[in-house]
Design an enzyme around this catalytic site. Structure first.
Site, short mmCIF file in Angstrom:
data_model
loop_
_atom_site.label_atom_id
_atom_site.label_comp_id
_atom_site.label_asym_id
_atom_site.label_seq_id
_atom_site.Cartn_x
_atom_site.Cartn_y
_atom_site.Cartn_z
N ASP A 75 -6.18 5.51 5.33
CA ASP A 75 -6.49 4.48 4.31
C ASP A 75 -7.55 3.58 5.06
OD1 ASP A 75 -6.02 2.92 2.13
OD2 ASP A 75 -4.23 1.97 2.85
N ALA A 104 -2.04 0.13 10.18
CA ALA A 104 -1.41 -0.83 10.31
C ALA A 104 -1.31 -1.71 8.69
CB ALA A 104 -1.82 -1.87 11.39
N GLY A 146 1.80 -0.33 8.23
CA GLY A 146 2.49 0.71 8.12
C GLY A 146 3.17 1.30 6.99
N GLY A 147 2.46 0.75 5.66
CA GLY A 147 3.02 1.32 4.51
C GLY A 147 3.15 2.75 4.36
N LYS A 174 -12.60 4.49 -0.62
CA LYS A 174 -12.91 2.90 -1.28
C LYS A 174 -14.33 3.19 -2.14
CE LYS A 174 -9.39 1.84 1.34
NZ LYS A 174 -8.21 1.72 0.93
N SER A 192 0.93 -1.26 -0.12
CA SER A 192 0.12 0.18 -0.05
C SER A 192 0.87 1.50 0.04
CB SER A 192 -0.86 0.10 1.29
OG SER A 192 -1.83 -0.82 1.31
N ASP A 233 -10.13 3.80 17.78
CA ASP A 233 -10.95 4.04 16.54
C ASP A 233 -10.68 5.14 15.81
OD1 ASP A 233 -12.86 4.26 14.76
OD2 ASP A 233 -14.37 3.81 16.05
N ASP A 285 -4.36 2.55 14.74
CA ASP A 285 -5.04 1.40 14.22
C ASP A 285 -4.91 0.15 15.32
OD1 ASP A 285 -5.30 -1.18 12.66
OD2 ASP A 285 -4.86 0.16 10.79
C1 LIG Z 1 -5.70 -1.01 3.77
S1 LIG Z 1 -5.36 -1.34 5.45
C2 LIG Z 1 -4.23 0.18 5.76
C3 LIG Z 1 -2.93 -0.40 5.33
C4 LIG Z 1 -1.81 0.86 5.61
N1 LIG Z 1 -2.14 2.07 4.98
C5 LIG Z 1 -0.69 0.22 4.94
O1 LIG Z 1 -0.10 1.06 4.18
O2 LIG Z 1 0.00 -0.59 5.56
C6 LIG Z 1 -6.73 -0.59 6.20
C7 LIG Z 1 -6.59 -0.52 7.83
O3 LIG Z 1 -7.62 0.15 8.54
C8 LIG Z 1 -7.81 -0.19 9.76
N2 LIG Z 1 -9.07 0.26 10.20
C9 LIG Z 1 -10.19 0.20 9.68
N3 LIG Z 1 -11.35 0.78 10.25
C10 LIG Z 1 -10.69 1.33 11.35
C11 LIG Z 1 -11.01 2.17 12.47
N4 LIG Z 1 -12.22 2.48 12.58
N5 LIG Z 1 -10.18 2.78 13.16
C12 LIG Z 1 -8.59 2.51 12.90
N6 LIG Z 1 -8.19 1.69 12.02
C13 LIG Z 1 -9.09 1.40 11.17
C14 LIG Z 1 -7.71 -1.57 9.65
O4 LIG Z 1 -7.45 -2.31 10.93
C15 LIG Z 1 -6.48 -1.73 8.50
O5 LIG Z 1 -5.11 -2.04 9.22
#
Ligand SMILES: C[S@@+](CC[C@H](N)C(=O)[O-])C[C@H]1O[C@@H](n2cnc3c(N)ncnc32)[C@H](O)[C@@H]1O
Length: 378
Positions: free
Chosen positions: A297, A220, A222-223, A326, A187, A259, A239
């Site tokens: 993200d 998470a 972490g990208g 999305k 990502s 959250d 996250d």
């Molecule tokens: C597509 S992944 C992110 C990848 C990240 N940008 C990377 O580059 O590694 C989406 C992340 O959003 C988190 N997520 C989804 N809903 C969330 C929320 N309400 N609060 C915090 N994190 C959330 C998920 O746990 C997941 O790790």
């Protein structure tokens, strides 16, 4: 017939077509669409051939969310001979016009990828022949016209041009970014591309600097945090999932398992300071200036994410934001238009730009920032 040829992600031809039809109509340029499904190419055949030049000159490519690159046709599809293809192309172009650059292109499909090898080989003698005839000058690339040769096979090509100041600098609008092996997820390329696309080179030194503060929502593993850390920023990564150890070891990252929709930068930081120092009686309120960057993200409904962005900007929590929206729904273009209208109404003091970037999949990327004078940015 004169047409606008538009390149998009395969599968997004409908969105790309609907958008050019609507935005060309703003300029009173009309025509009809021809779409080859999953080929990543849309033709907008113009009723009036002169509208090609008008659209290229007056509609900024960056206003087209679903279009990566475009050109106006100079020819219909030409059948090339098996031999002397270069000669046939040079002859077709004549010597009336000059071009600052040549782009050899193909549909973004598996067949197209195989064909691009042939294009790279043909580009060498074609460039030489065009230079010799002074059709290709390779000067004033930003101001001059760019010549496009779109190959459908080794013997079928369409020729056209775009304007150097309103075209993508990349062949077919595709930046080829190298995946950094130290990043914990692929990502990372989405945020890397977003920074390159949205922040002009000359503005990077004051919009993306070392020492800035950033918040990464849905961070998470972490990208995206990696891209912020790489640029020397101090990052709060939000996250419930785990962050890569390598990022935590940099000392630039705080990981908060809360959250992302409830995290408020100032309130939460005070709470953590109390907990971490165990001094409940006296707490230094941390720097209350807003964070420089919010990036997000989270996989969530885009309407919810846009509401969150509106909240951050109305509260003054960040100066700029890059957010992934999305789009799993059927009516993607209508959804995006509705979301952008909402942003415009809610944040009249903000500037925004949206693009379906190359490393985006079923999603688009949005930049939001305050409309401020450059000198007031830091
Ligand atoms: C597509 S992944 C992110 C990848 C990240 N940008 C990377 O580059 O590694 C989406 C992340 O959003 C988190 N997520 C989804 N809903 C969330 C929320 N309400 N609060 C915090 N994190 C959330 C998920 O746990 C997941 O790790």
């Amino acid at each position: 017939m004169t047409s606008i040829v538009l390149y998009c992600r395969p599968g997004f031809e409908k969105e790309c077509g609907a958008e050019i039809q609507e935005k060309a109509a703003w300029l009173e340029a009309f025509g009809y669409l021809q779409i080859a499904k999953n080929e990543g190419i849309v033709f907008y055949h113009l009723n009036n051939p002169e509208d090609g030049e008008k659209i290229m000159a007056k509609l900024p490519l960056k206003r087209l969310i679903f279009t990566r690159q475009w050109f106006v046709t100079l020819t219909d599809k030409i059948a090339l001979p098996d031999y002397n293809r270069v000669e046939a192309i040079v002859e077709e172009l004549g010597s009336e016009w000059q071009y600052a650059d040549l782009r050899m292109e193909t549909p973004d499909t598996n067949d197209g990828k195989a064909l691009s090898k042939f294009c790279r080989k043909l580009a060498v003698p074609l460039r030489q022949a065009l230079r010799k005839k002074k059709v290709l000058t390779e000067k004033n690339q930003h101001e001059g016209a760019v010549l496009h040769a779109l190959f459908f096979s080794g013997t079928e090509v369409i020729l056209g041009y775009s304007l150097g100041n309103n075209t993508s600098p990349h062949v077919m609008g595709i930046p080829r970014l190298k995946f950094p092996s130290a990043s914990p997820s692929r990502s990372t390329l989405k945020l890397d591309e977003a920074f390159l696309y949205f922040i002009p080179k000359e503005e990077r030194e004051y919009r993306l600097c070392s020492g800035m503060k950033a918040v990464d929502l849905g961070a998470a593993p972490g990208g995206w945090t990696y891209q912020l850390v790489r640029r020397g920023m101090m990052v709060t990564s939000i996250d419930n999932g785990p962050m890569a150890e390598s990022l935590m070891e940099t000392g630039q990252v705080k990981h908060r398992m809360v959250d992302g929709f409830k995290y408020e930068p100032i309130k939460h930081e005070i709470y953590w300071l109390v907990r971490e120092t165990k001094k409940r009686e006296k707490v230094n309120i941390p720097d209350q200036t807003p964070v420089d960057w919010l990036v997000c993200d989270m996989i969530e409904k885009p309407q919810r994410v846009v509401d969150l962005i509106i909240h951050w900007f109305t509260q003054g929590y960040c100066r700029e934001a890059i957010v992934n929206l999305k789009l799993p729904m059927a009516k993607k273009y209508d959804t995006v238009k509705g979301l952008l209208d909402k942003l415009k109404d809610a944040l009249p003091n903000c500037y925004y730009e949206a693009k379906h970037l190359y490393y985006d999949r079923d999603e688009i990327t949005l930049l939001v920032k305050y409309k401020v004078h450059r000198d007031n940015q830091r």
